[in-house]
Motif scaffolding. Structure first.
Motif, short mmCIF file in Angstrom:
data_model
loop_
_atom_site.label_atom_id
_atom_site.label_comp_id
_atom_site.label_asym_id
_atom_site.label_seq_id
_atom_site.Cartn_x
_atom_site.Cartn_y
_atom_site.Cartn_z
N ARG A 1 41.99 -11.44 0.01
CA ARG A 1 41.62 -10.58 1.16
C ARG A 1 42.82 -10.35 2.07
NH1 ARG A 1 37.05 -13.65 1.62
NH2 ARG A 1 37.69 -14.75 3.51
N LEU A 2 43.54 -11.44 2.37
CA LEU A 2 44.69 -11.31 3.28
C LEU A 2 45.77 -10.43 2.66
CD1 LEU A 2 45.00 -15.00 4.58
CD2 LEU A 2 44.20 -13.03 5.88
N SER A 3 46.05 -10.64 1.37
CA SER A 3 47.10 -9.84 0.71
C SER A 3 46.72 -8.37 0.71
CB SER A 3 47.29 -10.28 -0.74
OG SER A 3 47.79 -11.56 -0.77
N GLU A 4 45.44 -8.10 0.39
CA GLU A 4 45.01 -6.70 0.34
C GLU A 4 45.11 -6.04 1.71
OE1 GLU A 4 41.90 -7.19 -3.38
OE2 GLU A 4 41.08 -6.75 -1.38
N ARG A 5 44.68 -6.76 2.74
CA ARG A 5 44.71 -6.18 4.09
C ARG A 5 46.15 -6.04 4.59
NH1 ARG A 5 39.75 -9.50 5.98
NH2 ARG A 5 38.14 -8.29 4.96
N VAL A 62 47.20 -12.01 12.87
CA VAL A 62 46.05 -11.20 13.31
C VAL A 62 44.96 -11.27 12.24
CG1 VAL A 62 45.23 -8.87 13.87
CG2 VAL A 62 47.49 -9.60 14.68
N LEU A 63 45.36 -11.03 11.00
CA LEU A 63 44.37 -10.99 9.90
C LEU A 63 43.71 -12.34 9.69
CD1 LEU A 63 46.40 -8.82 7.32
CD2 LEU A 63 44.65 -8.05 8.94
N LEU A 64 44.50 -13.39 9.78
CA LEU A 64 43.98 -14.74 9.57
C LEU A 64 43.04 -15.14 10.71
CD1 LEU A 64 44.15 -17.12 7.68
CD2 LEU A 64 46.32 -17.77 8.74
N ALA A 65 43.45 -14.86 11.95
CA ALA A 65 42.61 -15.19 13.10
C ALA A 65 41.30 -14.41 13.03
CB ALA A 65 43.35 -14.90 14.40
N ALA A 66 41.36 -13.19 12.47
CA ALA A 66 40.16 -12.36 12.36
C ALA A 66 39.12 -13.00 11.44
CB ALA A 66 40.53 -10.96 11.86
N GLU A 67 39.59 -13.84 10.54
CA GLU A 67 38.68 -14.51 9.61
C GLU A 67 37.78 -15.52 10.32
OE1 GLU A 67 38.18 -14.13 6.26
OE2 GLU A 67 39.58 -12.46 6.08
N THR A 68 38.06 -15.81 11.58
CA THR A 68 37.19 -16.74 12.32
C THR A 68 35.98 -16.01 12.92
OG1 THR A 68 38.37 -16.42 14.41
CG2 THR A 68 39.15 -18.20 12.99
N GLY A 69 35.97 -14.69 12.83
CA GLY A 69 34.87 -13.91 13.41
C GLY A 69 33.98 -13.34 12.32
N ALA A 98 47.15 -13.77 17.63
CA ALA A 98 45.99 -14.61 17.30
C ALA A 98 44.77 -14.16 18.10
CB ALA A 98 46.33 -16.06 17.59
N ARG A 99 45.01 -13.84 19.36
CA ARG A 99 43.90 -13.43 20.24
C ARG A 99 43.24 -12.13 19.76
NH1 ARG A 99 44.69 -12.66 26.76
NH2 ARG A 99 42.53 -12.23 27.27
N TYR A 100 44.08 -11.14 19.47
CA TYR A 100 43.54 -9.85 18.99
C TYR A 100 42.70 -10.03 17.72
CZ TYR A 100 46.39 -6.54 21.85
OH TYR A 100 46.94 -5.79 22.84
N GLY A 101 43.23 -10.82 16.78
CA GLY A 101 42.52 -11.00 15.51
C GLY A 101 41.13 -11.54 15.77
N ALA A 102 41.07 -12.65 16.53
CA ALA A 102 39.78 -13.29 16.79
C ALA A 102 38.87 -12.37 17.60
CB ALA A 102 40.02 -14.61 17.52
N MET A 103 39.45 -11.73 18.61
CA MET A 103 38.69 -10.89 19.53
C MET A 103 38.06 -9.68 18.83
SD MET A 103 40.65 -9.35 22.82
CE MET A 103 40.45 -7.61 23.14
N PHE A 104 38.88 -8.98 18.03
CA PHE A 104 38.34 -7.76 17.41
C PHE A 104 37.42 -8.05 16.23
CE2 PHE A 104 41.94 -5.88 19.74
CZ PHE A 104 41.18 -5.00 20.52
N ARG A 129 40.62 -22.47 8.67
CA ARG A 129 41.27 -23.48 9.50
C ARG A 129 42.43 -24.13 8.74
NH1 ARG A 129 37.94 -28.21 12.54
NH2 ARG A 129 39.02 -29.75 11.30
N THR A 130 42.22 -24.41 7.47
CA THR A 130 43.28 -25.01 6.65
C THR A 130 44.50 -24.08 6.60
OG1 THR A 130 41.61 -26.11 5.35
CG2 THR A 130 43.79 -25.97 4.36
N ALA A 131 44.22 -22.78 6.43
CA ALA A 131 45.34 -21.81 6.34
C ALA A 131 46.07 -21.73 7.69
CB ALA A 131 44.81 -20.43 5.94
N LEU A 132 45.33 -21.81 8.79
CA LEU A 132 45.99 -21.78 10.12
C LEU A 132 46.83 -23.04 10.33
CD1 LEU A 132 43.06 -20.22 12.12
CD2 LEU A 132 45.38 -19.27 12.07
N GLU A 133 46.35 -24.17 9.79
CA GLU A 133 47.15 -25.41 9.87
C GLU A 133 48.44 -25.23 9.06
OE1 GLU A 133 43.33 -28.42 10.45
OE2 GLU A 133 44.23 -28.19 8.45
N ALA A 134 48.29 -24.65 7.86
CA ALA A 134 49.48 -24.43 7.01
C ALA A 134 50.44 -23.47 7.69
CB ALA A 134 49.04 -23.87 5.66
#
Ligand code: FPP
Ligand code: MG
Length: 338
Positions: free
Chosen positions: A24-28, A67-74, A194-200, A323-328
């Protein structure tokens, strides 16, 4: 389905163990790349060429990836606003690099000639403004809250960059001054990514808040490791001219740590660090001494500790692949070699 036509296709600058997430991340990211190439196009060939120059030369695309990774939390990571926000942060970043290379009189970036070297300072400055204008157009599409965040981010970024050119106030600690510079010029935009990703993507407010703070620390760690690499790497690894900060007289973390030494064996290094290092021979000598100084490892350890601090904030997120990817992501930023 989007057809990828951009000349530069970034590899995912992050080992993501979860295959579905990685895909998903690569495609986006490929879609973002295509959009970025479009946003660099202007009405005239000259401006298009100058504006595409650094974007096409590559880059790690850390900010859009975050942005894309943080968006995965929403619940809505696929929203168009997420892709737009990814473009906004990369366009702002690249715009600032055009200006930065003028200020640093740099001639190499991302392994390519800088715009100031290839054309001239005027073209580089105005192309930076053009890209910043593009980023602002897109931010307007994201609404007033995003405009407010972007404006605040941009004032912090510029203030950080200005502070870098002035000495600490009398009585102000040099390290504290430098950390403020770093938080402003780099932490601010990575926090906003990070904020934009999670927020949007519609993440809960507590997650948006935690990721903003995480981004600020990871962003500062990113700049600190960039400053270490400025000393440690050669231009083949970094795609930049090594020792630029030293030449410009910007005392970064390893320099500040070396300057705290009371070891008599460091006398020559301390003398050089206090001198004008625009002279090639003195510059090479200082770079050589600094590269083998224990301050380099001390600086690296400091950055790793900041990354750990950032990772601790991720406790606000559900455990799982994101979360694991954000840690990495935090680990990679702290230990990167390019
Ligand atoms: C890189 O620093 C530079 C920045 C992170 C930000 C620079 C910001 C500006 C020049 C203001 C931008 C203004 C507009 C209108 C866009 P560095 O020199 O430490 O990093 P480097 O090694 O990548 O050159
Ligand atoms: Mg620079």
């Amino acid at each position: 389905m989007h057809q990828v036509t951009a000349p530069f296709a970034p590899a995912l600058a992050l080992p993501v163990l979860d295959e579905a997430l990685a895909r998903r991340l690569s495609e986006r990211l490929a879609v973002v790349e295509e959009l970025l190439a479009g946003h660099c196009r202007a009405r005239t060939a000259y401006v298009s060429q100058a504006a595409s120059h650094l974007m096409a030369a590559g880059g790690k695309r850390f900010r859009p990836l975050l942005v894309l990774l943080a968006a995965e939390t929403g619940p809505h990571p696929e929203r168009d606003e997420v892709l737009t926000a990814a473009c906004v942060v990369e366009l702002t970043h690249v715009a600032s690099l055009y200006h930065d290379d003028v200020m640093d009189e740099a001639d190499l970036r991302r392994g390519a000639d800088t715009a100031n070297a290839r054309w001239d300072n005027n073209t580089a400055i105005l192309t930076g403004d053009f890209l910043f204008g593009r980023s602002s157009e897109l931010t307007a599409d994201l609404g007033p809250e995003a405009v407010r965040i972007q404006a605040r981010t941009f004032t912090r970024l510029v203030e950080g960059q200005i502070l870098e050119t002035v000495a600490p106030e009398p009585g102000e600690d040099a390290l504290a001054h430098y950390l403020e510079v770093v938080a402003g010029k780099t932490g601010s935009l990575i926090a906003t990514s990070a904020r934009y990703g999670a927020m949007f993507a519609g993440a809960p407010a507590a997650v948006v808040e935690a990721l903003t703070r995480y981004g600020e620390i990871v962003g500062s760690a990113f700049q600190l490791s960039d400053d270490i690499l400025d000393i440690a790497s050669d231009s083949v690894e970094s795609g930049k001219t090594p020792g630029t900060d030293l030449r410009e007289g910007v005392p970064t973390l390893p320099v500040l740590m070396a300057q705290a030494s009371t070891d008599p064996e460091d006398a020559r290094l301390l003398e050089l660090l206090a001198a004008d290092l625009t002279d090639d021979e003195l510059h090479a000598e200082a770079l050589g001494l600094l590269r083998k100084h224990p301050a380099m490892d001390e600086a690296r350890a400091y950055v790793v500790a900041r990354a750990e601090e950032a990772k601790a904030l991720l406790g606000a997120l559900e455990p799982g692949p994101v979360r694991t990817a954000l840690e990495a992501f935090a680990d990679i930023v702290a230990t990167r070699s390019a």
